[in-house]
Design a protein around this motif. Structure first.
Motif, PDB file in Angstrom:
ATOM      1  N   GLU A  15       0.841  -1.189   0.000  1.00  0.00           N
ATOM      2  CA  GLU A  15       0.000   0.000   0.000  1.00  0.00           C
ATOM      3  C   GLU A  15       0.882   1.247   0.000  1.00  0.00           C
ATOM      4  OE1 GLU A  15      -2.851   0.140   3.171  1.00  0.00           O
ATOM      5  OE2 GLU A  15      -4.157   1.511   2.064  1.00  0.00           O
ATOM      6  N   GLY A  16       0.545   2.174  -0.871  1.00  0.00           N
ATOM      7  CA  GLY A  16       1.337   3.391  -1.002  1.00  0.00           C
ATOM      8  C   GLY A  16       2.395   3.323  -2.088  1.00  0.00           C
ATOM      9  N   ALA A  17       2.694   2.131  -2.556  1.00  0.00           N
ATOM     10  CA  ALA A  17       3.684   1.986  -3.621  1.00  0.00           C
ATOM     11  C   ALA A  17       3.049   2.298  -4.963  1.00  0.00           C
ATOM     12  CB  ALA A  17       4.244   0.565  -3.626  1.00  0.00           C
ATOM     13  N   SER A  18       3.912   2.531  -5.947  1.00  0.00           N
ATOM     14  CA  SER A  18       3.410   2.784  -7.298  1.00  0.00           C
ATOM     15  C   SER A  18       3.083   1.468  -7.996  1.00  0.00           C
ATOM     16  CB  SER A  18       4.431   3.573  -8.103  1.00  0.00           C
ATOM     17  OG  SER A  18       5.609   2.792  -8.262  1.00  0.00           O
ATOM     18  N   LEU A  19       2.282   1.590  -9.056  1.00  0.00           N
ATOM     19  CA  LEU A  19       1.798   0.403  -9.761  1.00  0.00           C
ATOM     20  C   LEU A  19       1.875   0.614 -11.260  1.00  0.00           C
ATOM     21  CD1 LEU A  19       0.139  -2.323  -9.819  1.00  0.00           C
ATOM     22  CD2 LEU A  19      -1.895  -0.868  -9.918  1.00  0.00           C
ATOM     23  N   GLU A  20       2.298  -0.404 -11.978  1.00  0.00           N
ATOM     24  CA  GLU A  20       2.182  -0.401 -13.428  1.00  0.00           C
ATOM     25  C   GLU A  20       1.748  -1.788 -13.886  1.00  0.00           C
ATOM     26  OE1 GLU A  20       5.639   0.665 -15.783  1.00  0.00           O
ATOM     27  OE2 GLU A  20       4.347   1.244 -17.450  1.00  0.00           O
ATOM     28  N   LEU A  21       0.643  -1.842 -14.595  1.00  0.00           N
ATOM     29  CA  LEU A  21       0.138  -3.088 -15.167  1.00  0.00           C
ATOM     30  C   LEU A  21       0.337  -3.024 -16.675  1.00  0.00           C
ATOM     31  CD1 LEU A  21      -3.199  -3.562 -13.188  1.00  0.00           C
ATOM     32  CD2 LEU A  21      -0.900  -4.338 -12.606  1.00  0.00           C
ATOM     33  N   ARG A  22       0.915  -4.087 -17.225  1.00  0.00           N
ATOM     34  CA  ARG A  22       1.277  -4.076 -18.634  1.00  0.00           C
ATOM     35  C   ARG A  22       0.177  -4.619 -19.534  1.00  0.00           C
ATOM     36  NH1 ARG A  22       6.664  -7.273 -19.094  1.00  0.00           N
ATOM     37  NH2 ARG A  22       5.703  -8.558 -17.478  1.00  0.00           N
ATOM     38  N   CYS A  23       0.088  -4.041 -20.706  1.00  0.00           N
ATOM     39  CA  CYS A  23      -0.876  -4.484 -21.703  1.00  0.00           C
ATOM     40  C   CYS A  23      -0.264  -4.275 -23.082  1.00  0.00           C
ATOM     41  CB  CYS A  23      -2.181  -3.704 -21.593  1.00  0.00           C
ATOM     42  SG  CYS A  23      -3.359  -4.030 -22.939  1.00  0.00           S
ATOM     43  N   ASN A  24      -0.244  -5.327 -23.884  1.00  0.00           N
ATOM     44  CA  ASN A  24       0.185  -5.235 -25.280  1.00  0.00           C
ATOM     45  C   ASN A  24      -0.945  -5.729 -26.171  1.00  0.00           C
ATOM     46  OD1 ASN A  24       2.976  -5.923 -23.707  1.00  0.00           O
ATOM     47  ND2 ASN A  24       3.253  -4.484 -25.388  1.00  0.00           N
ATOM     48  N   TYR A  25      -1.097  -5.110 -27.318  1.00  0.00           N
ATOM     49  CA  TYR A  25      -2.201  -5.476 -28.189  1.00  0.00           C
ATOM     50  C   TYR A  25      -1.693  -5.733 -29.598  1.00  0.00           C
ATOM     51  CZ  TYR A  25      -1.770  -0.793 -30.008  1.00  0.00           C
ATOM     52  OH  TYR A  25      -1.272   0.350 -30.592  1.00  0.00           O
ATOM     53  N   SER A  26      -2.500  -6.463 -30.332  1.00  0.00           N
ATOM     54  CA  SER A  26      -2.264  -6.675 -31.748  1.00  0.00           C
ATOM     55  C   SER A  26      -3.557  -6.307 -32.465  1.00  0.00           C
ATOM     56  CB  SER A  26      -1.903  -8.140 -32.020  1.00  0.00           C
ATOM     57  OG  SER A  26      -1.822  -8.381 -33.412  1.00  0.00           O
TER      58      SER A  26
END
Lengths: 113, 117
Positions: A15-26
């Motif tokens: 909690e309090g940390a940063s977040l990045e969720l990855r998404c790649n598309y075609s």
């Protein structure tokens, strides 16, 4: 063929940390891109969307995402995660004649105290 | 505005039995979708209606699944006979889109969870 890849099945952050969720598309044409969130036992709620224009889009609950055409990516970010953000997150791509929405397999986010 | 309504929320049946799910979209939304979400997977489109006509049903297992949208409003999804692999959440969504290309935002209902024993 149109597809969406979410490489991370499960992510745990403090909690309090940063977040990045990855998404790649075609996708063969200009895509419309979406992030949805799903809490247990609930339907899908739209977090944000990209149709055109500014490649950095802001959404609800403090989330943002950046469209990078050169990398075919649409990663979701949040600078400081709250315990209530624990949920499953789905990236989706849409468009074409029928505007069919294709989803990735989702990333399950757990938030540690 | 009221959201997308679905019922029942939960259903448990035995294999080879039949089941029906109902969806009431947001008022004025021309397009209605049924998605199947199997545990651990993303939602998969089963069928898309534009008013009361079918736009896309390429992934609907037509030997056992059927869907209709009478009068271009409510919709019913039926499974007969059910198989074990049909255990999933069935999500209904609707959008304003009235055809043609262009940006399209879907609003989802809470889903109907089916367990086939």
């Amino acid at each position: 063929a149109q597809s969406v890849t979410q490489p991370d099945i499960h992510i745990t952050v403090s909690e309090g940390a940063s977040l990045e969720l990855r998404c790649n598309y075609s996708y063969g044409a200009t895509p419309y891109l979406f992030w949805y969130v799903q809490s247990p036992g609930q339907g899908l709620q739209l977090l944000l969307k990209y149709f055109s224009g500014d490649t950095l889009v802001q959404g609800i609950k403090g989330f943002e995402a950046e469209f990078k055409r050169s990398q075919s990516s649409f990663n979701l970010r949040k600078p400081s995660v709250h315990w209530s953000d624990a949920a499953e997150y789905f990236c989706a791509v849409g468009g074409g004649a029928t505007n069919k929405l294709i989803f990735g397999t989702g990333t399950l986010l757990a938030v540690q105290p | 505005e009221a959201g997308v309504a679905q019922s029942p929320r939960y259903k448990i049946i035995e294999k080879r039995q039949s089941v029906a799910f109902w969806c009431n979209p947001i008022s004025g939304h021309a397009t209605l979708y049924w998605y199947q979400q199997i545990l651990g997977q993303g939602p998969k489109l089963l069928i898309q209606f534009q008013n009361n006509g079918v736009v896309d049903d390429s992934q609907l297992p037509k030997d056992r699944f059927s869907a209709e949208r009478l009068k271009g409003v409510d919709s019913t999804l039926k499974i007969q006979p059910a198989k074990l692999e049909d255990s999933a959440v069935y999500l209904c969504a609707s959008s304003l889109m009235r055809g043609g290309t262009g940006a399209n935002v879907l609003t989802f209902g809470a889903g109907s969870r089916l367990t086939v024993l």
